[in-house]
Scaffold this motif. Sequence first.
Motif, PDB file in Angstrom:
ATOM      1  N   THR A   3      10.167  10.900   6.625  1.00 52.90           N
ATOM      2  CA  THR A   3       9.384  10.268   5.970  1.00 52.90           C
ATOM      3  C   THR A   3       8.044  11.175   5.620  1.00 52.90           C
ATOM      4  N   SER A   4       7.406  10.984   4.392  1.00 50.94           N
ATOM      5  CA  SER A   4       6.280  11.826   4.169  1.00 50.94           C
ATOM      6  C   SER A   4       4.904  11.345   4.917  1.00 50.94           C
ATOM      7  N   ALA A   5       3.969  12.286   5.200  1.00 47.80           N
ATOM      8  CA  ALA A   5       2.881  11.631   5.741  1.00 47.80           C
ATOM      9  C   ALA A   5       2.112  10.673   4.940  1.00 47.80           C
ATOM     10  N   TYR A   9       0.128   5.260   3.482  1.00 51.05           N
ATOM     11  CA  TYR A   9      -0.949   5.009   2.622  1.00 51.05           C
ATOM     12  C   TYR A   9      -0.303   4.463   1.473  1.00 51.05           C
ATOM     13  N   ARG A  10       1.017   5.141   0.807  1.00 51.22           N
ATOM     14  CA  ARG A  10       1.443   4.242  -0.081  1.00 51.22           C
ATOM     15  C   ARG A  10       2.138   2.922   0.133  1.00 51.22           C
ATOM     16  N   THR A  18      -0.435  -6.034  -4.297  1.00 48.74           N
ATOM     17  CA  THR A  18       0.247  -7.089  -4.324  1.00 48.74           C
ATOM     18  C   THR A  18      -0.641  -8.383  -3.981  1.00 48.74           C
ATOM     19  N   ALA A  19      -1.400  -8.190  -2.854  1.00 46.07           N
ATOM     20  CA  ALA A  19      -2.251  -9.074  -2.325  1.00 46.07           C
ATOM     21  C   ALA A  19      -3.605  -9.303  -3.328  1.00 46.07           C
ATOM     22  N   GLY A  20      -3.903  -8.315  -4.250  1.00 48.19           N
ATOM     23  CA  GLY A  20      -5.178  -8.390  -4.882  1.00 48.19           C
ATOM     24  C   GLY A  20      -6.403  -7.803  -4.036  1.00 48.19           C
ATOM     25  N   LEU A  21      -6.028  -6.993  -3.024  1.00 45.11           N
ATOM     26  CA  LEU A  21      -7.079  -6.469  -2.188  1.00 45.11           C
ATOM     27  C   LEU A  21      -7.514  -5.057  -2.675  1.00 45.11           C
ATOM     28  N   ARG A  22      -8.712  -4.777  -2.450  1.00 44.94           N
ATOM     29  CA  ARG A  22      -9.345  -3.327  -2.506  1.00 44.94           C
ATOM     30  C   ARG A  22      -8.467  -2.419  -1.558  1.00 44.94           C
ATOM     31  N   VAL A  23      -8.124  -1.212  -1.950  1.00 43.68           N
ATOM     32  CA  VAL A  23      -7.515  -0.454  -1.122  1.00 43.68           C
ATOM     33  C   VAL A  23      -8.341   0.485  -0.299  1.00 43.68           C
ATOM     34  N   ILE A  24      -8.245   0.686   0.949  1.00 45.21           N
ATOM     35  CA  ILE A  24      -9.299   1.481   1.441  1.00 45.21           C
ATOM     36  C   ILE A  24      -8.304   2.641   2.427  1.00 45.21           C
TER      37      ILE A  24
END
Length: 90
Positions: A3-5, A9-10, A18-24
């Motif tokens: 797996t990649s580091a 995050y991806r 998908t949930a319509g949330l802001r990514v942090i």
Amino acid sequence: MPTSARDPYRSLTRVAGTAGLRVIRLNDARHDCATLLTAAGTAPCVVMEILGHSQIAVATNIHAHAGQDTRREGVSLLDRMPGRHRPDRG
């Protein structure tokens, strides 16, 4: 399969989208988690275990910061201590 580091995050980006949330950033999520747990009165050793730190100081000094309401509550507790000198306000 290796797996990649960047895979966590991806995954977070995909789920948030998908949930319509802001990514942090994941580190911001860890910080928020520690702060919320601390504000809720969770014992520092439990916060340490949840975050996977080897020392309590890391969880309490780096991640958890008291919010303004928490600071006010702390000062209010001190003001209500028995025998506390209260100067006249007149």
